[in-house]
Design a protein around this motif. Sequence first.
Motif, mmCIF file in Angstrom:
data_model
loop_
_atom_site.group_PDB
_atom_site.id
_atom_site.type_symbol
_atom_site.label_atom_id
_atom_site.label_comp_id
_atom_site.label_asym_id
_atom_site.label_seq_id
_atom_site.Cartn_x
_atom_site.Cartn_y
_atom_site.Cartn_z
ATOM 1 N N PRO A 98 50.809 45.658 51.644
ATOM 2 C CA PRO A 98 50.327 44.201 52.107
ATOM 3 C C PRO A 98 49.637 43.651 51.033
ATOM 4 C CG PRO A 98 49.216 46.335 53.023
ATOM 5 C CD PRO A 98 50.422 46.638 52.500
ATOM 6 N N ARG A 99 49.829 42.370 50.915
ATOM 7 C CA ARG A 99 49.068 41.568 49.958
ATOM 8 C C ARG A 99 47.596 41.305 50.448
ATOM 9 N NH1 ARG A 99 52.681 37.535 47.728
ATOM 10 N NH2 ARG A 99 54.478 38.181 47.466
ATOM 11 N N ARG A 100 46.934 41.644 48.941
ATOM 12 C CA ARG A 100 45.383 41.574 49.470
ATOM 13 C C ARG A 100 44.831 40.845 48.306
ATOM 14 N NH1 ARG A 100 43.058 47.664 49.810
ATOM 15 N NH2 ARG A 100 41.307 46.491 50.636
ATOM 16 N N ALA A 101 43.615 40.094 48.831
ATOM 17 C CA ALA A 101 42.984 39.177 47.643
ATOM 18 C C ALA A 101 42.588 39.544 46.460
ATOM 19 C CB ALA A 101 41.929 38.473 48.503
ATOM 20 N N VAL A 102 42.381 39.019 45.457
ATOM 21 C CA VAL A 102 41.922 39.452 44.199
ATOM 22 C C VAL A 102 40.546 39.808 44.406
ATOM 23 C CG1 VAL A 102 41.573 38.898 41.763
ATOM 24 C CG2 VAL A 102 43.633 38.108 42.835
ATOM 25 N N PRO A 103 40.112 41.247 44.051
ATOM 26 C CA PRO A 103 38.751 41.588 43.917
ATOM 27 C C PRO A 103 37.903 40.545 43.362
ATOM 28 C CG PRO A 103 39.950 43.438 43.836
ATOM 29 C CD PRO A 103 40.886 42.173 43.462
ATOM 30 N N ALA A 104 36.674 40.132 43.874
ATOM 31 C CA ALA A 104 35.635 39.178 43.125
ATOM 32 C C ALA A 104 34.635 39.928 42.262
ATOM 33 C CB ALA A 104 35.167 38.378 44.289
ATOM 34 N N CYS A 105 34.684 41.288 42.423
ATOM 35 C CA CYS A 105 33.510 41.780 41.842
ATOM 36 C C CYS A 105 33.943 43.272 41.539
ATOM 37 C CB CYS A 105 32.063 41.950 42.465
ATOM 38 S SG CYS A 105 32.418 42.617 43.905
#
Length: 595
Positions: A98-105
């Motif tokens: 599954p595609r997941r958003a780029v981690p922000a931290c």
Amino acid sequence: MKSPEPPAQRSAAPDYFRAFDDVMPPSLPAMSARRTLAWQVAAAFTLGLGAWYLHWRWTASLNPDAMAFSILIAAAETLMFFGALLYFFDTWEEGDAPRRAVPACPEELGLPPGAPPSVDIFIATFDEDCAVLRATLEDAVMVRIPDGWRAKIWLLDDGARPAVETLAREFGAAYLKRPDNRGFKAGNLRHALYRSDGEFIVICDADTRLFPGFLENTLGYFRDPDVAWVQTPHWFYDIPNGRAWSEFLWQTLAPLMTWLTGGERIGRDPFLSGSMLFFDGIQRRRNRHGASFCCGAGSIHRREPLFSGALAEHRRDRAAGARSDWACATTPLQPFRFHVSEDIYTSLLLHGSAGQRWRSVYHPAVESRMLSPWSMDAWAGQKLKYAGGTIEIMLRANPLWQRGMPWQIKLHYAATFWSYLSAFVLLILLAAPVFTLFTGLAPVAAYSTTFFLHLLPLLLANEAALVLGANGQDAHQGRVLSLATLPITMRAFWLVARGKRVRFKPTPKRPVFGDGLRFVLPHLAMIALMVFAAIYGAWAHLSGSKDHSLALLVVNYFWLGWCGLALARAVSAALWQPAVGEVKSIKSKSEMRHV
């Protein structure tokens, strides 16, 4: 950190590949549930019919007048059935992550809080033209860097060329060179790893032109702390399109040639470089077990497993007594194994890691473009490198004997190894009709109705399975390529058996024409032998030979014709030149020979 602005001045002398800049990548949708079911049913029928056919072959069809020959062919058919089992397991179903958003931290990546996570983009080069590197850098600086992340481009020049250093400065990229070329590309990457600090590393060859969304579409997978690398498809955007058969044949003959050759155009993809059958049809389905292989360019790696895997291998060498203490102390760690096939070697080391269950992710969308071989020298050298490297791993560091590697992943590796081992079986099956036509000895007791009732349903079910399982890709490419590369594969086995390393030679990124026939002399010899066998068989039949029946001729001519067409693909590639106007920057044959 913002991406540096690309220079305003574009290359004053665009190279041949600029003519393909507007070619768009293919869309690669997932296989539908209905098609998956149809493919699996066809595969199951193929296996059932194959088992039925082999039972009949071994119990009722062996030719008592040529028992040794008959047993040899039945054994070869049995091994091909074993290969089909591996292939069907390898490609049974898709399992896209599954595609997941780029981690922000950093915390979302399992990293300590503090500085923003960073990515190093490595572009490895040795002797490629600056025109190729310029295009790669033009696209690299346009890659979008996610919010909260840092990125740095590194040009890793194993050729230590001042012009390349100047080009790196022009694009704001860091430039690295080495005092030697130890370890070739793997050594070049290792040298850069020790001089950079990015938690993630993007691997690019000199011609790997990243799309702007590469990082946005791949970094999210690393939210899973067990993911060691993400591999994206290799898409070759400069594949010649050729000409339609209907342009120079009568309309009635064009469909026939399309069926015989498996393509609607002549001259399209002369070197069979289209790789989507492998990437979309095999790599994508290995993903269901976290077992897709690293293929080098177009991949992104977590730094930690590269070093932990290298350290574990170093300790195994010492524990096994493979090296003296002094040798272990002075031999450098190899995050990318010093090997002609460092990508698959690194994959198997991490997949078999006992301390950490590292897995890979295959990202199914095209995120970069690359150049394909445009000469027989490039094509043959590339295939020899792939074959020799994989065969050496199979014989010297076979993962099938490793503890700690899941059995599913072992079977995926076994499927890759079998694709090369099957060359010996293909050689037997290729020689069988030649032997039969010269001697009149058949591998079956009779080409009877019973023979065709067992064989034809199996062939039809297998063809249906291959077409359905290919999900729109060229289902015949793999079979044609296995025969076209047969002499190269056998040479690779010979080199490895003699303990000789396959030379590491970067694939040329420029077209070179006029020197290809020397690479296909074995193909021409095999085709000539097949033609002589066909002529002799026809003469014997017309002369009244009882051993050369019409049924024997039909069956063996069919197999000879199919094999001959596959071998002829290599010969046609050796003679191929671009159609007039296909490459705008090449004006004449004299220019082509010197490009």
